[in-house]
Scaffold this active site. Structure first.
Site, PDB file in Angstrom:
ATOM      1  N   ASP A  19       0.816  -1.225   0.000  1.00  0.00           N
ATOM      2  CA  ASP A  19       0.000   0.000   0.000  1.00  0.00           C
ATOM      3  C   ASP A  19       0.834   1.253   0.000  1.00  0.00           C
ATOM      4  O   ASP A  19       0.554   2.231  -0.674  1.00  0.00           O
ATOM      5  CB  ASP A  19      -0.801   0.095   1.303  1.00  0.00           C
ATOM      6  CG  ASP A  19      -1.824  -0.971   1.414  1.00  0.00           C
ATOM      7  OD1 ASP A  19      -1.826  -1.868   0.562  1.00  0.00           O
ATOM      8  OD2 ASP A  19      -2.609  -0.886   2.364  1.00  0.00           O
ATOM      9  N   CYS A  56     -42.337  10.913  26.190  1.00  0.00           N
ATOM     10  CA  CYS A  56     -41.916   9.520  26.090  1.00  0.00           C
ATOM     11  C   CYS A  56     -40.478   9.507  25.592  1.00  0.00           C
ATOM     12  O   CYS A  56     -40.176  10.051  24.525  1.00  0.00           O
ATOM     13  CB  CYS A  56     -42.836   8.791  25.111  1.00  0.00           C
ATOM     14  SG  CYS A  56     -42.374   7.081  24.789  1.00  0.00           S
ATOM     15  N   SER A  58     -32.486  -7.871 -22.549  1.00  0.00           N
ATOM     16  CA  SER A  58     -32.623  -8.592 -21.290  1.00  0.00           C
ATOM     17  C   SER A  58     -32.760 -10.071 -21.607  1.00  0.00           C
ATOM     18  O   SER A  58     -33.010 -10.445 -22.744  1.00  0.00           O
ATOM     19  CB  SER A  58     -33.838  -8.075 -20.525  1.00  0.00           C
ATOM     20  OG  SER A  58     -34.948  -8.060 -21.390  1.00  0.00           O
ATOM     21  N   LYS A  65     -25.070 -14.676 -11.995  1.00  0.00           N
ATOM     22  CA  LYS A  65     -25.933 -13.575 -12.433  1.00  0.00           C
ATOM     23  C   LYS A  65     -25.872 -12.502 -11.354  1.00  0.00           C
ATOM     24  O   LYS A  65     -26.277 -12.720 -10.217  1.00  0.00           O
ATOM     25  CB  LYS A  65     -27.363 -14.079 -12.601  1.00  0.00           C
ATOM     26  CG  LYS A  65     -28.317 -13.011 -13.082  1.00  0.00           C
ATOM     27  CD  LYS A  65     -29.719 -13.599 -13.247  1.00  0.00           C
ATOM     28  CE  LYS A  65     -30.669 -12.549 -13.757  1.00  0.00           C
ATOM     29  NZ  LYS A  65     -30.789 -11.389 -12.836  1.00  0.00           N
ATOM     30  N   TYR A 101       2.551   2.082  -3.134  1.00  0.00           N
ATOM     31  CA  TYR A 101       1.542   2.567  -4.081  1.00  0.00           C
ATOM     32  C   TYR A 101       1.195   4.014  -3.748  1.00  0.00           C
ATOM     33  O   TYR A 101       1.160   4.889  -4.618  1.00  0.00           O
ATOM     34  CB  TYR A 101       0.284   1.701  -4.007  1.00  0.00           C
ATOM     35  CG  TYR A 101      -0.810   2.194  -4.926  1.00  0.00           C
ATOM     36  CD1 TYR A 101      -0.929   1.714  -6.231  1.00  0.00           C
ATOM     37  CD2 TYR A 101      -1.716   3.170  -4.502  1.00  0.00           C
ATOM     38  CE1 TYR A 101      -1.913   2.176  -7.083  1.00  0.00           C
ATOM     39  CE2 TYR A 101      -2.701   3.652  -5.354  1.00  0.00           C
ATOM     40  CZ  TYR A 101      -2.797   3.150  -6.640  1.00  0.00           C
ATOM     41  OH  TYR A 101      -3.761   3.627  -7.481  1.00  0.00           O
TER      42      TYR A 101
END
Ligand SMILES: [Zn+2]
Length: 745
Positions: A62, A501, A111, A161, A65
């Site tokens: 990390d 309350c 679709s 999916k 980087y």
């Protein structure tokens, strides 16, 4: 990796020696040296992103980087002209857009047809009549077309999916240029500004010979772990958790502001190409997409439909081990030539089908039912369960919604997996919840599972039913029943004690201070609980009398936090009318209705004086909402609280109506640029007020800009304004202009 924790791409500040050496090196660069270094750094960083996000095999830690990233950032700050379109620093959210323009799909996004059982899948491949003759399915079509022989086995690709938002990315000559939602398949919405910020969307393709235009299709979705973590943080901050990763992903991508998209753990997973990439098989296409820099799904090659069914069953068994939600499997004919023979029927390809898994069901013993009191006093039963995992999450409690559901609406099941029991006429058998019951839970899409019913066990005989208490479980006040004559099953049981309350007081304070109401930063749940417990706050207006001396000794406070909180409370005094209205918590008045009321009446006093006819005349307010508003505005306790808020300095500012006469258009023809965070209004609100006063709001600063309104953390626009000598205003300056009290020079 640090560049992978929600705030993708934003490096942590690096204050040590290595970081100082990087800064010194950049400071010593001339433009030519900087350009040469950018040419090394950008591909290097993109490669590390790919190794980390797509392949999962990082080569550097990390820290290394972050240093490379920081170096690029510093160079770009010094030499803005060196900022390349494919720079990874562009993944940090940019400027908001004003609207989402239409986005046309040159090749329609289709679709898929659905399958719900193994037999549906078998029928997809072939249907035979009683005498065994082939009657339908893709095998018949391929045989009839002469594309396969009698003995050929069709090869399929099975992929998870994904339950996300369908998106198309456009690359021109290898560079990411645009992204759009599916919409109706032909025209969607342009969401380039948000999709650009996703950490695993490559800004540039990994190839030396990119096609002139490539469109890549896939789904944007949340990593489940990150989603749950985001919800935990929201709950801690007193915000409502999101119910469902899919809808939240869609909402984030469709926002005008790219900020949230850049901070949330969203992924793009590629599954097909629209234009620019044709390969002999679907498996080869997926491999190629991955090589070009896209995260793709795992997939399995299957010979024949029985292998497909087995692969789907295997995937189903470990679906909850995947890092994101899937709701089924997609089955595609692998061979591209066969796909072409099969073609399309209406809006779906004939060569693919989506299998949907049945929702997950489990059973678990009910430990208890607790009655929770909400902000408006409504008492809701919540089932406390022996913890159980369902659909990849651990469930400890589940709401029962209302009395009807708890006492009459439970379906009886023979087992957790079975369908409900039915009587002689086929009707479902229903029962009420009893002590010692074992409940059947289902989770489908939403994070929050649903109680479907109870198991039919002999122990139920004679067990006590769960019933509502007669008195409020929090304050002991006698509960009210509100019957709805039209819908008798919708009985509302309410504690009428309101701010007396404690449950309602705490919830009201939380709502009042919420981000979309008075937005009091730092006033979280735990602090509210302390304030209420110690009697320091008995109504929202009491918040405005808190001081540092009172707050500092509280748990986890101290002088500095207390001072910050007092300042935040002070800032909230000047929120726009619609937010104040929302904050008051009038039953049935959400943000949208509050906005409608503010726009229609223009002032709090006009709203308080409105009768039923005046309220009904407002678009979007029906009889039920009007009745709730009138109940609220005729209750002396509410009027007293409003008076207290006003006395404490809450402004409830009048809405400036769009001017009818030129005299009121104080900003006529003036051009504004907004930058940074303003203390008491959002940029959208500021823009709306400028436009209402006849001004214009543009995105970038030029010599033609009249004013730059700069808030906190204003960036390059402020610098540009200073450079060009454009008048710079703070929020007070803008308000003065709007009121016509500032001298316009
Ligand atoms: Zn109560």
């Amino acid at each position: 990796m640090a560049h992978d924790e929600g705030d993708a791409g934003i490096p942590t500040p690096l204050g040590d020696d290595a970081a100082r050496r990087v800064a010194a090196r950049v400071a010593a660069m001339d433009e030519a040296a900087a350009a040469a270094r950018v040419a090394e750094l950008v591909p290097e960083l993109l490669r590390h992103n790919y190794l980390y996000h797509v392949l999962g095999t990082p080569e550097i830690d990390d820290r290394s980087y972050d240093l490379l990233y920081r170096e690029l950032e510093l160079i770009e700050e010094r030499f803005p002209s060196l900022r390349r379109p494919d720079s990874p620093t562009r993944k940090v959210g940019g400027e908001p857009v004003d609207f989402l323009p239409p986005f046309e799909h040159r090749v329609p996004m289709l679709s898929l047809a659905n399958a719900f059982s193994a037999d549906d899948l078998r029928d997809f491949e072939e249907r035979r009549d009683d005498s065994g003759r082939l009657r339908g399915g893709i095998r018949k079509l391929l045989l009839d077309a002469g594309a396969i022989g009698e003995d050929d086995v069709i090869t399929y690709v099975v992929e998870p999916k994904l339950d996300g938002l369908a998106i198309e990315l456009v690359y021109e000559h290898g560079l990411f240029v645009a992204a759009g939602t599916r919409g109706d398949g032909r025209v969607g919405e342009d969401v380039t500004h948000t999709v650009r910020t996703l950490r695993n969307v490559p800004p540039r393709l990994f190839t030396d010979a990119p096609p002139p235009r490539l469109t890549v299709r896939g789904e944007v979705l949340f990593e489940l772990e990150g989603f749950l973590e985001m919800n935990r943080r929201r709950e801690e901050a007193g915000e409502k958790p999101y119910e469902n990763p899919r809808n939240t992903a869609a909402g984030t991508i469709r926002q005008l502001d790219p900020g949230p998209a850049s901070r949330r753990p969203l992924l793009f997973i590629a599954h097909s190409a629209g234009e620019g990439l044709v390969l002999p098989t679907h498996a080869a296409l997926l491999d190629r997409l991955r090589a070009l820099g896209f995260q793709t799904n795992e997939y399995e090659l299957c010979a024949g439909i029985e292998e497909v069914i087995a692969a789907i069953a295997r995937l189903g068994e470990r679906r909850h081990d995947l890092p994101y939600e899937i709701d089924g499997a997609v089955v595609k004919v692998n061979d591209t030539a066969l796909q072409e023979v099969l073609g399309f029927v209406t809006r779906s390809p004939r060569w693919a089908i989506a299998y949907k898994y049945p929702p997950d069901r489990v059973s678990t013993p009910l430990e208890s039912v607790v009655f929770s009191v909400g902000r408006t006093g409504v008492v809701t039963p919540v089932a406390q369960l022996v913890p159980v995992r369902v659909g990849g999450v651990t469930v400890r409690n589940a709401t029962l919604h209302n009395e009807h559901q708890m006492s009459r609406e439970m379906r009886l099941f023979p087992s957790a997996q079975g369908e409900p029991l039915r009587g002689a006429d086929g009707e479902e058998i229903k029962t009420g919840l009893r002590h010692g019951d074992v409940v059947v839970l289902q989770r489908a899409g939403d994070v929050i599972p649903q109680i479907l019913g109870v198991l039919d066990r002999p122990e139920r005989q004679g067990a006590r039913p769960w019933v509502y208490p007669e008195d409020c479980p929090v304050c002991g006040h006698r509960l009210d029943r509100e019957e709805n004559p039209k819908e008798p099953e919708k009985v509302t049981i309410r504690c009428p004690n309101r701010l007396g309350c404690r449950a309602q007081l705490q919830a009201s304070l939380k709502h009042f201070a919420g981000r979309r109401a008075m937005d009091i930063e730092g006033l979280g749940d735990k602090l509210i609980a302390q304030l209420v417990e110690r009697g320091l706050v008995t109504r929202p207006s009491d918040l405005y009398h808190l001081d540092v001396a009172t707050l500092a000794p509280l748990e986890r406070m101290g002088e500095k936090s207390a001072a910050n909180l007092v300042a935040a409370i002070d800032r909230s005094r000047r929120r726009p009318l619609e937010r104040c209205l929302f904050a008051l918590g009038i039953p049935q008045v959400g943000e949208a209705t509050a906005r409608d009321l503010a726009a229609a009446f223009g002032s709090l006093d006009a709203i308080l004086a409105a009768d039923e006819a005046a309220l009904l005349a407002v678009d979007g307010i029906g009889p039920d909402v009007a009745r709730r508003i009138l109940e609220f505005t005729s209750d002396p306790r509410n009027l007293e609280e409003i008076a207290r808020l006003r006395a404490a300095g809450v402004v409830f500012p009048d809405v400036e109506k769009p001017a009818q006469d030129d005299a009121a258009k104080v900003l006529d023809g003036k051009t504004f640029v907004l930058t940074g965070t303003l203390p008491s209004m959002t940029r959208d609100e500021a823009a709306a007020r400028i436009v209402a006063a006849g001004g214009k709001v543009v995105k970038s600063v030029s010599r033609r800009t009249d004013y730059v309104v700069a808030g906190d953390k204003a960036g390059s626009k402020l610098a540009k304004a200073q450079e060009l000598g454009v008048t710079i205003l703070d929020e007070d300056g803008l308000l003065a202009l709007l009121q016509g009290t500032r001298d316009e020079s």
